[in-house]
Structure formats: C-alpha cells, structure tokens
Scaffold this motif. Structure first.
Motif, PDB file in Angstrom:
ATOM      1  N   PRO A  21       0.809  -1.216   0.000  1.00  0.00           N
ATOM      2  CA  PRO A  21       0.000   0.000   0.000  1.00  0.00           C
ATOM      3  C   PRO A  21       0.840   1.263   0.000  1.00  0.00           C
ATOM      4  O   PRO A  21       1.981   1.284   0.470  1.00  0.00           O
ATOM      5  CB  PRO A  21      -0.811  -0.100   1.293  1.00  0.00           C
ATOM      6  N   ILE A  22       0.236   2.284  -0.533  1.00  0.00           N
ATOM      7  CA  ILE A  22       0.872   3.597  -0.468  1.00  0.00           C
ATOM      8  C   ILE A  22      -0.044   4.499   0.353  1.00  0.00           C
ATOM      9  O   ILE A  22      -1.267   4.447   0.220  1.00  0.00           O
ATOM     10  CB  ILE A  22       1.109   4.174  -1.867  1.00  0.00           C
ATOM     11  N   TYR A  23       0.562   5.266   1.219  1.00  0.00           N
ATOM     12  CA  TYR A  23      -0.217   6.139   2.076  1.00  0.00           C
ATOM     13  C   TYR A  23       0.160   7.592   1.819  1.00  0.00           C
ATOM     14  O   TYR A  23       1.285   7.888   1.431  1.00  0.00           O
ATOM     15  CB  TYR A  23       0.033   5.825   3.547  1.00  0.00           C
ATOM     16  N   GLU A  24      -0.817   8.452   2.048  1.00  0.00           N
ATOM     17  CA  GLU A  24      -0.568   9.878   1.952  1.00  0.00           C
ATOM     18  C   GLU A  24      -0.389  10.424   3.355  1.00  0.00           C
ATOM     19  O   GLU A  24      -1.166  10.118   4.250  1.00  0.00           O
ATOM     20  CB  GLU A  24      -1.768  10.583   1.301  1.00  0.00           C
ATOM     21  N   TYR A  25       0.606  11.210   3.507  1.00  0.00           N
ATOM     22  CA  TYR A  25       0.904  11.788   4.810  1.00  0.00           C
ATOM     23  C   TYR A  25       0.961  13.303   4.723  1.00  0.00           C
ATOM     24  O   TYR A  25       1.220  13.872   3.670  1.00  0.00           O
ATOM     25  CB  TYR A  25       2.266  11.288   5.324  1.00  0.00           C
ATOM     26  N   ARG A  26       0.728  13.914   5.852  1.00  0.00           N
ATOM     27  CA  ARG A  26       0.933  15.353   5.964  1.00  0.00           C
ATOM     28  C   ARG A  26       1.787  15.595   7.196  1.00  0.00           C
ATOM     29  O   ARG A  26       1.487  15.110   8.286  1.00  0.00           O
ATOM     30  CB  ARG A  26      -0.399  16.100   6.098  1.00  0.00           C
ATOM     31  N   CYS A  27       2.830  16.356   6.999  1.00  0.00           N
ATOM     32  CA  CYS A  27       3.699  16.707   8.107  1.00  0.00           C
ATOM     33  C   CYS A  27       3.062  17.840   8.902  1.00  0.00           C
ATOM     34  O   CYS A  27       2.656  18.852   8.339  1.00  0.00           O
ATOM     35  CB  CYS A  27       5.070  17.139   7.580  1.00  0.00           C
TER      36      CYS A  27
END
Ligand code: ZN
Length: 71
Positions: A2-8
C-alpha cells in the motif's frame, strides 16, 4: 504494497510513501520530523474488503477452458 498519503504537522508538507504496514516509521522528507498524520490509503486496500485472487481447483470450473488436462 500500500501507499499512504501523509501530511507533516511540522511544516505542512504533503507526501506519499510506500509502507510495509501501519506501524512503519515514516518521517517527513522535507524536515525529517516524525510528527505526521496519515491521510488515506490510495490503493492496496479495497473498500469492500474483498481480495482479488485467481481461481483455484476445487470449484468444478477448471475444465471450462479445457486447458487443465483433467479429461
Ligand atoms: Zn515536515
């Protein structure tokens, strides 16, 4: 995988990352901060929970194409 989207949360940078599991350690590629939030899974997980698998023997359908050599 899976690929996940992150926000710092440190610098507000959005990024995507392939991970091996939800416990994978991810850091912001910009500021190296570990203070990030996961937004969503883009793919790798189906909303209906189903898994795409190839048909296997035992269902009686293996002779449909005549290619399995069982007759
Ligand atoms: Zn950052």
């Amino acid at each position: 995988m899976p690929i996940y989207e992150y926000r710092c949360r440190g610098c507000g940078h959005d990024f995507e990352k392939y991970v091996h599991g939800p416990a994978s350690k991810v850091a912001c590629p910009t500021c190296q901060s570990g203070d990030i939030t996961r937004k969503l899974s883009v793919f790798g997980l189906r909303s209906d929970g189903g898994v795409m698998t190839a048909p296997t023997t035992g269902g009686g359908g293996c002779c449909g194409g005549g290619g399995c050599g069982c007759h």
